[in-house]
Every structure is written in structure tokens, then in C-alpha cells.
Design an enzyme around this catalytic site. Structure first.
Site, PDB file in Angstrom:
ATOM      1  N   ASP A   1     -23.460   0.400   8.620  1.00  0.00           N
ATOM      2  CA  ASP A   1     -23.388   1.538   7.701  1.00  0.00           C
ATOM      3  C   ASP A   1     -24.563   2.481   7.927  1.00  0.00           C
ATOM      4  O   ASP A   1     -24.425   3.697   7.857  1.00  0.00           O
ATOM      5  CB  ASP A   1     -23.438   1.055   6.245  1.00  0.00           C
ATOM      6  CG  ASP A   1     -22.145   0.352   5.861  1.00  0.00           C
ATOM      7  OD1 ASP A   1     -21.249   0.263   6.731  1.00  0.00           O
ATOM      8  OD2 ASP A   1     -22.045  -0.097   4.708  1.00  0.00           O
TER       9      ASP A   1
ATOM     10  N   GLU B   1      10.642  -2.579   5.768  1.00  0.00           N
ATOM     11  CA  GLU B   1       9.273  -2.173   5.413  1.00  0.00           C
ATOM     12  C   GLU B   1       9.015  -2.445   3.943  1.00  0.00           C
ATOM     13  O   GLU B   1       9.947  -2.472   3.143  1.00  0.00           O
ATOM     14  CB  GLU B   1       9.082  -0.660   5.657  1.00  0.00           C
ATOM     15  CG  GLU B   1       9.209  -0.268   7.101  1.00  0.00           C
ATOM     16  CD  GLU B   1       9.176   1.251   7.292  1.00  0.00           C
ATOM     17  OE1 GLU B   1       8.988   1.979   6.294  1.00  0.00           O
ATOM     18  OE2 GLU B   1       9.328   1.687   8.430  1.00  0.00           O
TER      19      GLU B   1
ATOM     20  N   LYS C   1       8.062  -1.357   0.297  1.00  0.00           N
ATOM     21  CA  LYS C   1       8.164  -0.102  -0.458  1.00  0.00           C
ATOM     22  C   LYS C   1       6.902  -0.022  -1.321  1.00  0.00           C
ATOM     23  O   LYS C   1       6.781  -0.682  -2.348  1.00  0.00           O
ATOM     24  CB  LYS C   1       9.432  -0.112  -1.323  1.00  0.00           C
ATOM     25  CG  LYS C   1       9.679   1.220  -1.996  1.00  0.00           C
ATOM     26  CD  LYS C   1      11.068   1.245  -2.600  1.00  0.00           C
ATOM     27  CE  LYS C   1      11.386   2.566  -3.260  1.00  0.00           C
ATOM     28  NZ  LYS C   1      10.405   3.017  -4.227  1.00  0.00           N
TER      29      LYS C   1
ATOM     30  N   ASP D   1       4.242   1.052  -3.877  1.00  0.00           N
ATOM     31  CA  ASP D   1       4.367   1.680  -5.195  1.00  0.00           C
ATOM     32  C   ASP D   1       3.198   2.644  -5.380  1.00  0.00           C
ATOM     33  O   ASP D   1       2.164   2.310  -5.953  1.00  0.00           O
ATOM     34  CB  ASP D   1       4.347   0.604  -6.281  1.00  0.00           C
ATOM     35  CG  ASP D   1       4.766   1.173  -7.627  1.00  0.00           C
ATOM     36  OD1 ASP D   1       5.214   2.333  -7.670  1.00  0.00           O
ATOM     37  OD2 ASP D   1       4.640   0.457  -8.626  1.00  0.00           O
TER      38      ASP D   1
ATOM     39  N   TYR E   1       5.036   6.243   7.030  1.00  0.00           N
ATOM     40  CA  TYR E   1       6.244   5.503   7.422  1.00  0.00           C
ATOM     41  C   TYR E   1       7.337   6.331   8.097  1.00  0.00           C
ATOM     42  O   TYR E   1       8.326   5.776   8.541  1.00  0.00           O
ATOM     43  CB  TYR E   1       6.816   4.730   6.224  1.00  0.00           C
ATOM     44  CG  TYR E   1       6.943   5.539   4.950  1.00  0.00           C
ATOM     45  CD1 TYR E   1       7.922   6.504   4.828  1.00  0.00           C
ATOM     46  CD2 TYR E   1       6.070   5.328   3.889  1.00  0.00           C
ATOM     47  CE1 TYR E   1       8.035   7.247   3.674  1.00  0.00           C
ATOM     48  CE2 TYR E   1       6.177   6.074   2.723  1.00  0.00           C
ATOM     49  CZ  TYR E   1       7.163   7.031   2.627  1.00  0.00           C
ATOM     50  OH  TYR E   1       7.278   7.773   1.489  1.00  0.00           O
TER      51      TYR E   1
ATOM     52  N   LYS F   1      15.091  -2.967  -4.628  1.00  0.00           N
ATOM     53  CA  LYS F   1      14.086  -2.889  -5.685  1.00  0.00           C
ATOM     54  C   LYS F   1      13.914  -4.229  -6.375  1.00  0.00           C
ATOM     55  O   LYS F   1      14.894  -4.884  -6.727  1.00  0.00           O
ATOM     56  CB  LYS F   1      14.526  -1.853  -6.728  1.00  0.00           C
ATOM     57  CG  LYS F   1      14.587  -0.435  -6.199  1.00  0.00           C
ATOM     58  CD  LYS F   1      13.283   0.300  -6.336  1.00  0.00           C
ATOM     59  CE  LYS F   1      13.052   0.733  -7.765  1.00  0.00           C
ATOM     60  NZ  LYS F   1      11.805   1.489  -7.903  1.00  0.00           N
TER      61      LYS F   1
ATOM     62  N   CYS G   1      -1.575  19.449 -32.780  1.00  0.00           N
ATOM     63  CA  CYS G   1      -1.008  18.173 -33.218  1.00  0.00           C
ATOM     64  C   CYS G   1       0.309  18.430 -33.967  1.00  0.00           C
ATOM     65  O   CYS G   1       0.337  19.232 -34.910  1.00  0.00           O
ATOM     66  CB  CYS G   1      -2.002  17.453 -34.125  1.00  0.00           C
ATOM     67  SG  CYS G   1      -1.275  15.994 -34.880  1.00  0.00           S
TER      68      CYS G   1
ATOM     69  N   CYS H   1      -0.356  17.288 -37.859  1.00  0.00           N
ATOM     70  CA  CYS H   1      -1.278  17.958 -38.798  1.00  0.00           C
ATOM     71  C   CYS H   1      -1.713  19.339 -38.329  1.00  0.00           C
ATOM     72  O   CYS H   1      -2.403  20.045 -39.050  1.00  0.00           O
ATOM     73  CB  CYS H   1      -2.505  17.093 -39.034  1.00  0.00           C
ATOM     74  SG  CYS H   1      -3.588  16.983 -37.599  1.00  0.00           S
TER      75      CYS H   1
ATOM     76  N   CYS I   1      -5.559  13.758 -31.170  1.00  0.00           N
ATOM     77  CA  CYS I   1      -5.755  14.497 -32.403  1.00  0.00           C
ATOM     78  C   CYS I   1      -6.960  13.846 -33.073  1.00  0.00           C
ATOM     79  O   CYS I   1      -6.954  12.646 -33.332  1.00  0.00           O
ATOM     80  CB  CYS I   1      -4.523  14.378 -33.295  1.00  0.00           C
ATOM     81  SG  CYS I   1      -4.866  14.924 -34.983  1.00  0.00           S
TER      82      CYS I   1
ATOM     83  N   CYS J   1      -4.894  12.840 -40.376  1.00  0.00           N
ATOM     84  CA  CYS J   1      -3.595  13.255 -39.841  1.00  0.00           C
ATOM     85  C   CYS J   1      -2.518  12.276 -40.341  1.00  0.00           C
ATOM     86  O   CYS J   1      -2.652  11.056 -40.165  1.00  0.00           O
ATOM     87  CB  CYS J   1      -3.691  13.236 -38.320  1.00  0.00           C
ATOM     88  SG  CYS J   1      -2.124  13.419 -37.494  1.00  0.00           S
TER      89      CYS J   1
HETATM   90  S1  IVH Z   1      11.394   6.097   3.430  1.00  0.00           S
HETATM   91  C1  IVH Z   1      13.836   9.802   4.130  1.00  0.00           C
HETATM   92  N1  IVH Z   1       9.693   4.092   3.453  1.00  0.00           N
HETATM   93  O1  IVH Z   1       9.886   5.308  -2.052  1.00  0.00           O
HETATM   94  C2  IVH Z   1      12.927   8.650   4.010  1.00  0.00           C
HETATM   95  N2  IVH Z   1       9.859   5.391   1.475  1.00  0.00           N
HETATM   96  O2  IVH Z   1      12.259   5.712  -3.911  1.00  0.00           O
HETATM   97  C3  IVH Z   1      12.715   8.263   2.614  1.00  0.00           C
HETATM   98  N3  IVH Z   1       8.333   4.690  -0.323  1.00  0.00           N
HETATM   99  O3  IVH Z   1      10.018   8.789  -2.141  1.00  0.00           O
HETATM  100  C4  IVH Z   1      11.548   7.442   2.345  1.00  0.00           C
HETATM  101  N4  IVH Z   1       7.389   3.037   0.771  1.00  0.00           N
HETATM  102  O4  IVH Z   1       7.743   7.741  -1.726  1.00  0.00           O
HETATM  103  C5  IVH Z   1      10.219   5.092   2.738  1.00  0.00           C
HETATM  104  N5  IVH Z   1       8.212   2.304   3.627  1.00  0.00           N
HETATM  105  C6  IVH Z   1       8.726   3.306   2.913  1.00  0.00           C
HETATM  106  C7  IVH Z   1       8.310   3.584   1.596  1.00  0.00           C
HETATM  107  C8  IVH Z   1       8.916   4.645   0.907  1.00  0.00           C
HETATM  108  C9  IVH Z   1       7.410   3.716  -0.370  1.00  0.00           C
HETATM  109  C10 IVH Z   1       8.652   5.619  -1.452  1.00  0.00           C
HETATM  110  C11 IVH Z   1       8.758   7.065  -1.047  1.00  0.00           C
HETATM  111  C12 IVH Z   1      10.091   7.526  -1.555  1.00  0.00           C
HETATM  112  C13 IVH Z   1      10.419   6.490  -2.584  1.00  0.00           C
HETATM  113  C14 IVH Z   1      11.933   6.383  -2.746  1.00  0.00           C
END
Ligand code: IVH
Length: 695
Positions: A31, A110, A112, A114, A214, A322, A415, A418, A431, A436
Site C-alpha cells: 500500500d 450466471e 443474478k 442483487d 455480464y 429467482k 407532514c 400535522c 416529521c 403530530c
Molecule cells: S442479463 C439483456 N445477467 O437482473 C440482458 N442480468 O431482473 C439482461 N442482473 O436488469 C440482463 N445479474 O440488472 C443479466 N448475470 C446477470 C445479472 C443480471 C444481475 C440484473 C440486471 C437486470 C435484472 C433483471
């Protein structure tokens, strides 16, 4: 060396070192060495502002200038994903896709992430804009905040034009570290969303966001032939790609070879391994350093993607699996603004009624203005609503914008109860008027609620009746008011009045920790109250005394109490209104001293931290097992961290067990636990009883 050349070479070197650190996870220097180079660059740039480059790493520290986020049009369609909720539905979608393509396909799997969807536009190799998803056509330009993310390249090794999509997120561990600073923010995603929209990028720089890329959208003629090649090229350009990638094709060997040739980390599998893979991923979800809310399955072949095309909302070549319970889609017909017992303002979406997880939903929380801004939600939009953890439904995303031209909803400045001017504290509006009417109702209803003083007959409606009839203005009035004055009030019979009286009388028996939790002090819910009482604050006088002396240490001495929480509690207990309320409740005869339960147990678990997972024959609900741990001096926690020493595993305790094994946490079965408690004989007897009954 010319100054310009020195600046150029410093930038090259710093970019190389940053990539090694933030993208490859393999630092090349200490560092100290890094900082020396960085400081030299800052100095040269200060002396020669005309030589400052737009891709200089110094741009990442952010600025104190406020920026609003101009709307910009996307040059690529920014769509979301169609959803499935079971592994079978994903497999089904895959085979239908193959049938539609009349041939073998390969699929990428992949995580997803969050987080917050982001599109990065590069022009001539330079980061030109970072834009939120918005409505898919128009988003907000949040470039200055995104530049603070070290894994976002400010300049690519090639002078190309390209757009990439990725997910901005905050690692769980960083959220844990920052939680005290942002006490009102519930999860990493919300803090990431707030940070992306901070007006000062210097403040955004304080939250260590990260990004996984991605998808890449190349210029005409430059597009790769498949997704694996796409990811491989994005990786070579210096983008951070999630290594938890799996490729499914006809044979495992072929899939593995393709990933290897592409220089990508990940696993190759054959189709029949998909179910198993999704199971594995679901299991390891909790132990990942970031939050995921599902998996994404994507057709790899670009020609097939093109042939499949898009609906208005999502590509037909990808599907999200999901983890969450199913969502429902409905229309926002209005937004109302609620005032909570603390004065906190919560916007609530009024919805066209929709069935969700077995119940009908008409309202869903929108949390705060920041959340509305992130969703870019307007009245009239079609949205998806979801019940997270089966509590209050929340609006999750805008599916379709209204056509009336309504703009993003803005909470009015006064508010609704109130009329006071609202004030912003952190992410929320408040508020500040304690008189209130809505706050009064909230405060008293919270006190009487089932989880607190449990006055069954005095729910929110009854509280409203009492307040409207001027019998009650604050909590202590419940104990002094003359309920008989309700005689003759419409809809109130003698029976109701008697119920009110007995509810109040009964509440005098509640133990101190319940009374304490019912006062509605910040950070002091039922668990918090128990922690304080066990930590030595077994009377209100001790709490008031420590607060009067500003004795933060008296609180932080208790392992579960952080400084931020201590300050909040002290502050609330120094409030003259709260002090007076407590005095009156004392006079009414409520219990303000904890009466000790006999506990002769040997403290065999002292200094140990136990987590409990699964279900048990002898501890049902499993909170009973936690009580046994606590009686013997141990601490019980709900999730496994580095501090957890033991995991008690019952039936079906899957992912926590794997996590515990990884962290070297001692795993204890129900039988072993019973032995530790010295209760193995009790149990044999019950088993024998059952056998006897059977014969
Ligand atoms: S592909 C056209 N890949 O999930 C391609 N999305 O509910 C569309 N997300 O808006 C997205 N990980 O923000 C893709 N490995 C992943 C992802 C991903 C998270 C999110 C993305 C999208 C939302 C859809």
C-alpha cells in the site's frame, strides 16, 4: 523527463497496479508504494491542471461538487429478464429453446447479482458515461459516482466504442462495517442504490462499491460469435467478470475446454447436471461475499439470440431463476405518505388489488424518496411487487411506464398528518413535531401491540378511538384515564370498556424487558431489550443513570452493543419527554426492575457463540435450544460469522452447515447437545414412553 511523460507513466503504472489489486485480486506492491506513486500524481496534477487526464486514477476519489443526474438516452435497449421460480421451469425453458432453434445449444449459467443495474458507455476507449437502467430507454447519468468504483476501467486498452452492462453491488462484509453509519438502511442493495445517487461523489467514494460486468454490446461487425467469447473479450479489456460462471453444453469435456480456451474461470457441465448445479448454487448462496437473488440462464450462441429476439420487456434468449417467492404485477394507482411513531415518513404505493403468495395485496412500501428515485416510479406505472421474507410487500421494479406522462413521484414537503415541514435525516424524511397526531397514534399502538405489552383489545382502531375522544394523549394516559367516559360513544359497549380496563390491568404484570421494548427506544426491540437486561441494565434507573452520565462505555461493554446504538439509546433516554413518560409509567405501577429468574445452570458455554439451524425433536421451536445456550452463559446468533464458535444442527440445516464446515465452526448434533446439557437421560425416557405407547 517531461512532466507530461511522467504523468502518463504514473497513470499507466497505477492502472496496472489497480487492475492487479481490484480485478485480479493479486496486489503487486505494498500500500505504501502505491500511495507514494498516487501522491506524486496528485502533486503533479495540482501543479499542472492543464495536464490532468480524464482517465487519471485521481478521478476516483470523488469530488465535493454536487451533481444532479441528467437524463440520457440509452443507445442500447436496456431490458430486464423473464422469470422462473423452479429449476424444472428453467430446464423446460432450455428444452423449448433448443426445439425452437432446432439444434443443440449451449447455455451460460450466471449468478443474478442483487444490486443496481448499470450501463457503461465507452467512446474511443474512454469511459464516457455510466447510466442507470431507468425506464430502459432513458436513464440517469451517474458517471462521477461510478468512477469511484476501482474495478471500472476509466480507459480501455483499445480505442473502441462499446457499451457494457453490469451490476453494481456492495459486498456483504462492507455493508456490515458501514451499517452503524447508515442505521436506517436495511441491506447492501439499498446502500448501493443510495450511493450510486449520492450528490457528492466524494461521499460515494466512502462506500466501496464493486461491479460485475455480464454483457457487452460491440460496434457493428465487431460482435463475438457467442457469450463465452464475449465474456472472454470483456475480461481482456480489463472488465471484472464473475468467476462463478458455468457453461452447459452437450458434453462436460467440451464445455470445460471452451471455458479454458476463453481464459475464463468457471465450470463446464453437461445438461443433465443442471439440476444438481442449481442446488449447489442455492446452497452456497449464504456464504457468498455478495448477495444474489437468483441465477440467470442465457443462450450462448449470438446468432440464436438474434433469431429469438426480444419482447417489449425482456430478451427471449435468457431467463432468471429467482430464489424469491413469486412476484405479482399490478398498477400503482396512487402514493400515500405515512408517518410512523418516530416521525419517520414512509411512502406507500396504493395498488390495484393483486393476489400474491396466497393473499391480496393493495399496498406496498416504497421505503423512502431514494428508493422511489432508484425505481424511477411514477403513479400509473405497472410494477412488480414481492414479499421479502414474507413481511410487508415491497415494490421491486417498474415493468412498464405510465402513458399519461407522470414523472417520478416526489414526497410533498409537509407532514400529511400535522403539516409541519419535513426534515431529511440520512435516507429518510422525518416529521419533527412530537404532537403530530399520527405519531401519537403510532407510539401508543406500538406500546399496546402483541409483540410488546400485548393489550389485545387495544389495537390501532381502539387507540384512535381513545385519542379522538380525548381520553389518551400519550402512553401513560392509558393507566390513568377513565374508560367509563366512553359510555354512550357510538359503537362502544360495556363489554369493550371492560376489556380495555382488564387489558390495562393485566399489562402491569409484564416483565421489565417487555416494558423496556415497548417504549419504542431506538435499537431496543425485544431482542435489544433482552440484551441490555442480560448485560446488566436490569432496571430503568440503571439505564437512565448511564444515559445521564453519557456513559457510552457502560453500553458498549456489552458485546452486541455498538457505539452508534449506544449513542442513539443515550440520546433517547436524555429526552425530557421520554423521562417524564417513564416517571408516569413508574407511578402507574409498571415493572421497571427485572425480576431474576432462578438460574443455577453451570456456565459451560461462556465465551461461546452458538448458531442454530434446522428443526429439532426436543427443541420446538428451536428458540428453546437458544435459551438453553443462553442459560449456560453462551451467546446465540442468527447467522454464521467469523465469531461463531458452534453450530447446532437439526434436521435439514443445509447451507449453514456447509458454511460452518468452511469456517471451522464446531458442529453439534441434537444428541450431542442433549449430552452437553446433561439431558440425555430425559430423552431416552421420552423415547421409551413413545415405544411403550406403541406396544
Ligand atoms: S442479463 C439483456 N445477467 O437482473 C440482458 N442480468 O431482473 C439482461 N442482473 O436488469 C440482463 N445479474 O440488472 C443479466 N448475470 C446477470 C445479472 C443480471 C444481475 C440484473 C440486471 C437486470 C435484472 C433483471
Amino acid at each position: 523527463m517531461e512532466v507530461k511523460e511522467r504523468i502518463d507513466s504514473l497513470i499507466d503504472e497505477l492502472v496496472r497496479l489497480q487492475k492487479a489489486y481490484y480485478i485480479d485480486g493479486a496486489p503487486l506492491v505494498s500500500d505504501l508504494e502505491y500511495d507514494a506513486l498516487f501522491d506524486e500524481l496528485v502533486k503533479l496534477e495540482n501543479e499542472h491542471p492543464e495536464l490532468v487526464r480524464s482517465d487519471s486514477p485521481t478521478k476516483r476519489v470523488g469530488s465535493d461538487l454536487t451533481s444532479d443526474f441528467p437524463e440520457v438516452e440509452h443507445t442500447i435497449p436496456v431490458l430486464s429478464l423473464d422469470k422462473a421460480y423452479t429449476a424444472e421451469a428453467v430446464l423446460d425453458w432450455m428444452s423449448k429453446s433448443e426445439a425452437k432453434a432446432s439444434g443443440n445449444l449451449s447455455f451460460a449459467e450466471e449468478e443474478k447479482i442483487d444490486g443496481i443495474s448499470m450501463v457503461l458507455y465507452y467512446e474511443d476507449g474512454y469511459l464516457a458515461r455510466a447510466v442507470t437502467r431507468g425506464n430502459g430507454h432513458v436513464g440517469n447519468d451517474v458517471t462521477s459516482n461510478i468512477m469511484t468504483i476501482h474495478s471500472v476501467p476509466l480507459r480501455l486498452p483499445e480505442a473502441i466504442n462499446i457499451a457494457v452492462r453490469g451490476e453494481v453491488y456492495l459486498p456483504k462484509a462492507d455493508f456490515e462495517k458501514l451499517k452503524d453509519r447508515y442505521p436506517l438502511i436495511a441491506n447492501p442493495r439499498n446502500l448501493a442504490a443510495g450511493t450510486v445517487r449520492r450528490q457528492k461523489s466524494s461521499e460515494a467514494a466512502e462506500v466501496p462499491l464493486d461491479i460485475f460486468i455480464y454483457e457487452g454490446f460491440w460496434e457493428e461487425g465487431a460482435a463475438p460469435a457467442d457469450h463465452i467469447e464475449n465474456l472472454s473479450r470483456l475480461k481482456k479489456l480489463g472488465f471484472r467478470i464473475n468467476p462463478h460462471l458455468a457453461l452447459f453444453s452437450a458434453s462436460r469435456e467440451e464445455a470445460q475446454r471452451r471455458l479454458e480456451e476463453a481464459g475464463l474461470e468457471g465450470e463446464g457441465h453437461s445438461f443433465n447436471e443442471l439440476g444438481e448445479y442449481l442446488e449447489k448454487v442455492t446452497e452456497r448462496r449464504e456464504s457468498l461475499p455478495y448477495e444474489i437473488d437468483g441465477m440467470v440462464t442465457k443462450v450462448c450462441e449470438m446468432s440464436v439470440r438474434e433469431a429469438f429476439g426480444y419482447t417489449e420487456h425482456h430478451p427471449r434468449w435468457a431467463i432468471a431463476y429467482k430464489f424469491e417467492s413469486p412476484q405479482a404485477q399490478t398498477k400503482v394507482v396512487g402514493v400515500t405518505v405515512q408517518v410512523g411513531r418516530t416521525g419517520r415518513i414512509t411512502p406507500v404505493a396504493e395498488l390495484e388489488a393483486v393476489k400474491l403468495g396466497g393473499s391480496t395485496v393493495r399496498r406496498a412500501t416504497l421505503h423512502n424518496q431514494e428508493y422511489i428515485d432508484t425505481l424511477e416510479l411514477s403513479i400509473g406505472d405497472t410494477v412488480s411487487v414481492v414479499k421479502r421474507g414474507d413481511v410487508i410487500p415491497a415494490v421491486e421494479e417498474v415493468i412498464e411506464k405510465n402513458e399519461i406522462g407522470n414523472g417520478t413521484f416526489v414526497i410533498p414537503p409537509l407532514c400529511p398528518s400535522c403539516g409541519s415541514v419535513l426534515e431529511k435525516k440520512g435516507a429518510h424524511l422525518f416529521c419533527e413535531n412530537r404532537s403530530c397526531p399520527d405519531q401519537i397514534l403510532g407510539r401508543i399502538s406500538f406500546f399496546t401491540a402483541r409483540d410488546q405489552m400485548d393489550m389485545e383489545s387495544i389495537g390501532p382502531k381502539a387507540v384512535q378511538l381513545l385519542v379522538e375522544n380525548k381520553l389518551v394523549e400519550d402512553i401513560p394516559d392509558l393507566y390513568t384515564c377513565d374508560f367509563d367516559r366512553l359510555v354512550g360513544v357510538k359503537g362502544v359497549g360495556d363489554k369493550t370498556i371492560e376489556q380495555f380496563k382488564s387489558a390495562v390491568k393485566e399489562s402491569l404484570n409484564r416483565p421489565f424487558h417487555t416494558v423496556l421494548a415497548s417504549l419504542g427506544l431506538p435499537e431496543v426491540g425485544s431482542k435489544g431489550a433482552e440484551i441490555l437486561v442480560k448485560g446488566g441494565f436490569d432496571s430503568i434507573d440503571k439505564l437512565l443513570d448511564a444515559s445521564r452520565r453519557n456513559d457510552i462505555e457502560a453500553f458498549t461493554r456489552i458485546p452486541q452493543v455498538g457505539e452508534q446504538s449506544a449513542l442513539l439509546i443515550i440520546n433517547a433516554l436524555q429526552d425530557p419527554v421520554m423521562i417524564e413518560r417513564i416517571e408516569k409509567l413508574k407511578a402507574a405501577g409498571l415493572q421497571f426492575v427485572e425480576i431474576k429468574e432462578e438460574n443455577n445452570e453451570e456456565q459451560i458455554f461462556s465465551d461461546q457463540v452458538w448458531c442454530v439451524t434446522g428443526s429439532f425433536d426436543n427443541f420446538n421451536p428451536r428458540g428453546l435450544a437458544m435459551k438453553e445456550v443462553e442459560k449456560r452463559g453462551g451467546r446465540s446468533v442468527s447467522s454464521i460469522t467469523g465469531k461463531t464458535t458452534h453450530l447446532l444442527v437439526g434436521k435439514g440445516g443445509g447451507s449453514k452447515r456447509a458454511q460452518a464446515e468452511k469456517l471451522g465452526v464446531t458442529i453439534v448434533t441434537e444428541e450431542e447437545f442433549l449430552k452437553l446439557l446433561g439431558k440425555e437421560n430425559d430423552i431416552k425416557e421420552t423415547k421409551m414412553d413413545i415405544q411403550l405407547e406403541l406396544f
